[in-house]
Design a protein around this motif. Sequence first.
Motif, short mmCIF file in Angstrom:
data_model
loop_
_atom_site.label_atom_id
_atom_site.label_comp_id
_atom_site.label_asym_id
_atom_site.label_seq_id
_atom_site.Cartn_x
_atom_site.Cartn_y
_atom_site.Cartn_z
N TYR A 22 46.99 -0.45 56.09
CA TYR A 22 46.14 -0.57 57.15
C TYR A 22 46.18 0.44 58.45
CZ TYR A 22 43.83 -3.60 60.73
OH TYR A 22 42.82 -4.31 61.56
N SER A 24 44.91 2.06 60.55
CA SER A 24 44.01 1.85 61.84
C SER A 24 45.46 1.14 62.76
CB SER A 24 42.86 1.36 62.78
OG SER A 24 42.95 0.01 62.04
N ARG A 28 47.80 2.12 66.86
CA ARG A 28 47.62 0.97 68.12
C ARG A 28 49.06 0.39 67.77
NH1 ARG A 28 42.52 -1.04 64.84
NH2 ARG A 28 42.98 -2.13 63.55
N TYR A 106 27.37 -3.45 59.92
CA TYR A 106 26.44 -4.14 60.68
C TYR A 106 25.25 -3.72 62.25
CZ TYR A 106 31.81 -6.45 60.48
OH TYR A 106 32.55 -7.07 60.46
N TYR A 145 31.90 -4.10 52.53
CA TYR A 145 31.50 -2.62 52.98
C TYR A 145 32.86 -1.98 52.92
CZ TYR A 145 33.59 -4.38 57.45
OH TYR A 145 33.73 -4.68 58.04
N TRP A 147 34.99 1.60 53.76
CA TRP A 147 35.89 1.80 55.66
C TRP A 147 36.90 2.74 55.52
CZ3 TRP A 147 40.55 -0.84 57.38
CH2 TRP A 147 41.54 -1.27 56.95
N ARG A 155 36.01 -3.69 52.34
CA ARG A 155 36.62 -4.89 52.78
C ARG A 155 35.48 -6.09 51.71
NH1 ARG A 155 38.13 -6.10 57.47
NH2 ARG A 155 39.42 -7.80 56.09
N HIS A 158 33.38 -11.89 54.05
CA HIS A 158 34.58 -11.94 55.88
C HIS A 158 33.18 -11.40 57.46
CE1 HIS A 158 34.35 -7.71 57.02
NE2 HIS A 158 34.68 -8.18 58.61
N HIS A 160 33.85 -12.90 61.22
CA HIS A 160 34.83 -12.37 62.46
C HIS A 160 34.72 -13.65 63.19
CE1 HIS A 160 35.78 -8.06 61.68
NE2 HIS A 160 34.65 -8.41 61.17
N GLN A 175 39.93 -14.18 60.85
CA GLN A 175 38.22 -13.35 59.80
C GLN A 175 38.28 -14.83 58.80
OE1 GLN A 175 38.60 -9.90 57.90
NE2 GLN A 175 39.07 -8.82 60.45
N ILE A 189 43.99 -4.62 55.26
CA ILE A 189 43.66 -5.88 56.21
C ILE A 189 44.35 -7.69 55.76
CG2 ILE A 189 42.69 -7.08 57.65
CD1 ILE A 189 41.27 -4.62 58.08
N LYS A 233 44.15 -11.96 64.18
CA LYS A 233 43.69 -10.52 63.37
C LYS A 233 44.59 -9.36 64.18
CE LYS A 233 40.74 -7.95 62.16
NZ LYS A 233 41.91 -6.10 62.79
N LYS A 235 45.26 -7.27 66.01
CA LYS A 235 44.81 -5.52 66.67
C LYS A 235 44.93 -5.66 68.15
CE LYS A 235 39.67 -4.63 65.44
NZ LYS A 235 38.43 -4.20 64.95
O1 LIG Z 1 41.20 -2.70 62.14
C1 LIG Z 1 39.81 -1.95 61.69
O2 LIG Z 1 40.45 -0.34 61.68
C2 LIG Z 1 39.65 -2.98 61.43
C3 LIG Z 1 37.93 -2.25 59.85
C4 LIG Z 1 37.15 -2.55 59.33
C5 LIG Z 1 36.64 -3.69 59.53
O3 LIG Z 1 35.93 -4.42 58.66
C6 LIG Z 1 37.51 -4.62 60.52
O4 LIG Z 1 37.38 -5.74 60.40
C7 LIG Z 1 38.72 -3.69 61.11
#
Ligand SMILES: O=C(O)c1ccc(O)c(O)c1
Length: 235
Positions: A22, A24, A28, A106, A145, A147, A155, A158, A160, A175, A189, A233, A235
Motif C-alpha cells: 500500500y 502511500s 506517510r 468522488y 475505481y 487508484w 478499490r 467501500h 468511508h 471503511q 489497503i 484506517k 492514514k
Molecule cells: O490512502 C490512500 O492512498 C487511499 C487511496 C485510495 C483510497 O480509496 C483510499 O481510501 C485511500
Amino acid sequence: MSKLINNHFDMDIHPPYQATEYKSTILRASSKPLVITKKTLSELSGPVFNDFKLGVLDHDLTKNAIIDGEPIGERIVVQGKVTNELGQPISNTLLEVWQANAAGRYVHKVDQHNAPLDPNFLGTGRCMTDTHGNYKFYTIKPGAYPWGNHQNAWRPNHIHFSLFGGDISSRLITQMYFPGDPLLEYDPIYNAIPKRGKELLISSFDLSVTEPDFALGYRFDIVLRGHIATPFKNK
Ligand SMILES: O=C(O)c1ccc(O)c(O)c1
C-alpha cells in the motif's frame, strides 16, 4: 496473546502504519514509535453531540443532494450498532460517511477518474446513534475505481466512516466493504489488515434490513476499542 501498541491498538486486528504494498503508507507512516498523549481537560470536557441537530436529509444520501432527479445506481440502506468493547451502546454519537458514486467517482477536485459525476449525488452524509447505539443511513451502492497504486489496481466498493467515541478527541476512521466483492483479495489497503480485522470490515447483506421496493439492506456493526474492535484506517 494479542499484540498491543502502547496498550492501545491490538495489532492482531489493526493494520500496521506502514504496509509496503500500500504504497502511500511508505512515505506517510511514522518511523518512530507512536506516543499516545494524555488528553487535555478541554478535549475531555469539549462539546459532545447530545444536543446536536442534524438536517432532516443528512442521513439520506439518495436525497440530500438532489438537483433535478434521483441519483443513479442501486439504493441501499446501511444499519448497525456502535458499542464499546464491553458491548455497551455508544449513544448520541456522530457518524459521518463519504463515498464514490455508483460509477466510482468522488465529488472532489483530486478525483480525475474518467467516470461520470452524478449531478444528484454528493456522496456525503451523517447520522447520530440513538440511545441504543443504533444508526441507519440510505445511500447508493458505491462503485469500484482505479487508484494507481500499481498496474490495474481497483478499490473494492467501500464506504468511508468516521465516528466519535466518548469524547471529541477519540475518533475512528474506517471503511466498510461489501460481502463477496471479488476485488477484496487484490486490494493492498484491505490486505494490510490482519485476518481477524478484515472480517470485521465486511458488512453483511440482511433481508430484514432490506426495504421492500426501495433499497437492499446491509448490516455493519462497529466496536470501538478492545479485542473485537473495528480496525482503523492507517492514514
Ligand atoms: O490512502 C490512500 O492512498 C487511499 C487511496 C485510495 C483510497 O480509496 C483510499 O481510501 C485511500
